[in-house]
Design a protein around this motif. Structure first.
Motif, mmCIF file in Angstrom:
data_model
loop_
_atom_site.group_PDB
_atom_site.id
_atom_site.type_symbol
_atom_site.label_atom_id
_atom_site.label_comp_id
_atom_site.label_asym_id
_atom_site.label_seq_id
_atom_site.Cartn_x
_atom_site.Cartn_y
_atom_site.Cartn_z
ATOM 1 N N GLY A 22 6.504 6.057 -6.319
ATOM 2 C CA GLY A 22 5.636 6.090 -7.300
ATOM 3 C C GLY A 22 4.677 4.968 -7.297
ATOM 4 O O GLY A 22 4.767 3.981 -6.673
ATOM 5 N N VAL A 23 3.328 5.646 -7.521
ATOM 6 C CA VAL A 23 2.113 4.743 -7.681
ATOM 7 C C VAL A 23 1.423 4.446 -8.669
ATOM 8 O O VAL A 23 1.182 5.711 -9.657
ATOM 9 N N SER A 24 1.285 3.086 -9.296
ATOM 10 C CA SER A 24 0.182 2.888 -10.526
ATOM 11 C C SER A 24 -1.222 3.235 -10.106
ATOM 12 O O SER A 24 -1.728 2.766 -9.139
ATOM 13 N N CYS A 25 -1.774 3.979 -10.807
ATOM 14 C CA CYS A 25 -3.215 4.324 -10.769
ATOM 15 C C CYS A 25 -4.160 4.085 -11.951
ATOM 16 O O CYS A 25 -5.246 4.733 -11.954
ATOM 17 N N HIS A 26 -3.744 3.205 -12.838
ATOM 18 C CA HIS A 26 -4.562 2.702 -13.994
ATOM 19 C C HIS A 26 -5.111 4.141 -14.773
ATOM 20 O O HIS A 26 -4.434 5.076 -15.016
ATOM 21 N N GLY A 27 -6.220 4.165 -14.915
ATOM 22 C CA GLY A 27 -6.870 5.354 -15.392
ATOM 23 C C GLY A 27 -7.779 6.096 -14.508
ATOM 24 O O GLY A 27 -8.443 6.971 -14.710
ATOM 25 N N SER A 28 -7.779 5.988 -13.123
ATOM 26 C CA SER A 28 -8.382 6.410 -11.829
ATOM 27 C C SER A 28 -8.026 7.609 -11.369
ATOM 28 O O SER A 28 -7.227 7.922 -10.889
ATOM 29 N N ARG A 29 -8.746 8.666 -11.381
ATOM 30 C CA ARG A 29 -8.603 10.075 -10.870
ATOM 31 C C ARG A 29 -8.722 9.653 -9.236
ATOM 32 O O ARG A 29 -7.856 10.273 -8.500
ATOM 33 N N GLU A 30 -9.620 8.901 -8.791
ATOM 34 C CA GLU A 30 -9.693 8.561 -7.237
ATOM 35 C C GLU A 30 -8.494 7.992 -6.778
ATOM 36 O O GLU A 30 -7.914 8.304 -5.731
ATOM 37 N N LEU A 31 -7.809 6.888 -7.611
ATOM 38 C CA LEU A 31 -6.810 6.380 -7.080
ATOM 39 C C LEU A 31 -5.367 7.392 -7.089
ATOM 40 O O LEU A 31 -4.550 6.931 -6.213
ATOM 41 N N ALA A 32 -5.379 8.040 -8.192
ATOM 42 C CA ALA A 32 -4.329 9.187 -8.198
ATOM 43 C C ALA A 32 -4.245 10.168 -6.831
ATOM 44 O O ALA A 32 -3.521 10.592 -6.337
ATOM 45 N N MET A 33 -5.587 10.636 -6.617
ATOM 46 C CA MET A 33 -5.683 11.661 -5.568
ATOM 47 C C MET A 33 -5.251 10.704 -4.184
ATOM 48 O O MET A 33 -4.742 11.417 -3.412
ATOM 49 N N GLU A 34 -5.832 9.493 -4.209
ATOM 50 C CA GLU A 34 -5.515 8.913 -2.847
ATOM 51 C C GLU A 34 -3.721 8.746 -2.774
ATOM 52 O O GLU A 34 -3.166 8.931 -1.768
ATOM 53 N N ALA A 35 -3.217 8.430 -4.020
ATOM 54 C CA ALA A 35 -1.683 8.223 -3.945
ATOM 55 C C ALA A 35 -1.087 9.635 -3.504
ATOM 56 O O ALA A 35 -0.147 9.506 -2.691
ATOM 57 N N GLY A 36 -1.548 10.530 -4.043
ATOM 58 C CA GLY A 36 -0.935 11.822 -3.739
ATOM 59 C C GLY A 36 -1.143 12.265 -2.087
ATOM 60 O O GLY A 36 0.081 12.529 -1.701
ATOM 61 N N GLU A 37 -2.350 11.917 -1.598
ATOM 62 C CA GLU A 37 -2.734 11.964 -0.272
ATOM 63 C C GLU A 37 -1.755 11.011 0.588
ATOM 64 O O GLU A 37 -1.375 11.559 1.823
ATOM 65 N N ALA A 38 -1.253 10.000 0.062
ATOM 66 C CA ALA A 38 -0.596 8.883 0.959
ATOM 67 C C ALA A 38 1.049 9.366 0.708
ATOM 68 O O ALA A 38 1.882 8.717 1.355
ATOM 69 N N GLY A 39 1.444 10.326 -0.121
ATOM 70 C CA GLY A 39 2.721 10.670 0.062
ATOM 71 C C GLY A 39 3.651 10.355 -1.272
ATOM 72 O O GLY A 39 4.550 10.253 -1.081
ATOM 73 N N LYS A 58 1.003 -1.286 0.051
ATOM 74 C CA LYS A 58 -0.039 -0.005 0.114
ATOM 75 C C LYS A 58 0.914 1.289 0.057
ATOM 76 O O LYS A 58 1.980 1.412 0.782
ATOM 77 N N ALA A 59 0.428 2.333 -0.714
ATOM 78 C CA ALA A 59 1.230 3.601 -0.939
ATOM 79 C C ALA A 59 1.710 4.198 0.270
ATOM 80 O O ALA A 59 2.877 4.520 0.730
ATOM 81 N N ARG A 60 0.669 4.036 1.487
ATOM 82 C CA ARG A 60 1.052 4.776 2.971
ATOM 83 C C ARG A 60 2.102 3.956 3.372
ATOM 84 O O ARG A 60 3.174 4.465 4.230
ATOM 85 N N ASP A 61 2.035 2.582 3.206
ATOM 86 C CA ASP A 61 3.059 1.587 3.879
ATOM 87 C C ASP A 61 4.422 1.785 3.336
ATOM 88 O O ASP A 61 5.493 1.631 3.743
ATOM 89 N N ALA A 62 4.431 2.012 1.878
ATOM 90 C CA ALA A 62 5.528 2.312 1.292
ATOM 91 C C ALA A 62 6.317 3.422 1.539
ATOM 92 O O ALA A 62 7.498 3.494 1.718
ATOM 93 N N ARG A 63 5.374 4.437 1.506
ATOM 94 C CA ARG A 63 6.059 5.678 2.095
ATOM 95 C C ARG A 63 6.456 5.674 3.339
ATOM 96 O O ARG A 63 7.752 6.271 3.554
#
Length: 217
Positions: free
Chosen positions: A108-125, A93-98
């Motif tokens: 770096g985090v793979s987000c496929h085509g998802s805006r939601e996943l991208a926002m979550e990745a940014g919030e996770a660091g 998980k991105a937060r654990d990786a951070r």
């Protein structure tokens, strides 16, 4: 690894290779033109094999001021002196990786085509988000086309965090990704399977990036 314009090349290693031989190919590729990062992706290799590949390839990238990232394994990235790690949605998980990487290494985090996943990745660091696949790709036989240009345009307009476009990217089809606002283009076959060798692949991709109309600021 910054997302300052212009768009830059992001190299991902082939699925399988002999690190001792590949080391010279990597050096030739990196000496041929601008590359922002190299990601070591060895999905089915043992930890010992991954460590051996890192020991051989990491210095090649770092001596040229190119970020060397490890796929999936932030723990090994830290233990072996990599510059960071890239994780997918089914990996750490991105937060654990951070947390594992600490504040200074790249995530770096793979987000496929998802805006939601991208926002979550940014919030996770995350330090960058990766969108794709944009085109059919031979590196993952069962990988569908999962991203549209609109997600790149949206991200470019509202976020400062860099984006990486991935999936079937070639000299012939990369221009729309550059123009839409991708900060990096991640490629495998376009460089490593180039008929004239990896150095020619890097030169060709960089020429195509330079020839594409730039993204609006």
């Amino acid at each position: 690894m910054s997302g300052d314009s212009p768009c830059r090349l992001y190299l991902i290693t082939p699925a399988a290779f002999d690190p001792a031989i590949f080391r010279d190919q990597l050096a030739a590729a990196l000496d041929a033109g601008d590359v922002g990062a190299v990601q070591l992706r060895l999905k089915d290799a043992s930890d010992d094999d991954v460590r051996r590949a890192i020991d051989l390839l990491r210095p090649v990238a770092q001596q040229r001021d190119v970020a060397f990232l490890l796929n999936d394994r932030p723990d090994l990235a830290v233990a072996t002196g990599c510059d960071g790690a890239h994780v997918g949605q089914d990996d750490t998980k991105a937060r654990d990786a951070r947390r594992i990487l600490g504040p200074d290494l790249t995530l770096g985090v793979s987000c496929h085509g998802s805006r939601e996943l991208a926002m979550e990745a940014g919030e996770a660091g995350a330090d960058y988000v990766a969108f794709g696949a944009f085109y059919p790709t031979g590196s993952k036989a069962d990988a569908p086309v999962e991203a549209e240009l609109e997600v790149l345009a949206w991200w470019h307009e509202i976020m400062e965090l860099p984006s990486v476009a991935i999936g079937g990217i070639t000299v012939e089809n990369c221009a729309p990704l550059v123009t839409t606002g991708a900060d990096f283009l991640a490629v495998i076959s376009a460089v490593w399977s180039h008929p004239d060798g990896p150095a020619a692949g890097v030169r060709s991709m960089n020429a195509a990036i330079a020839a594409a109309p730039p993204a609006a600021v």
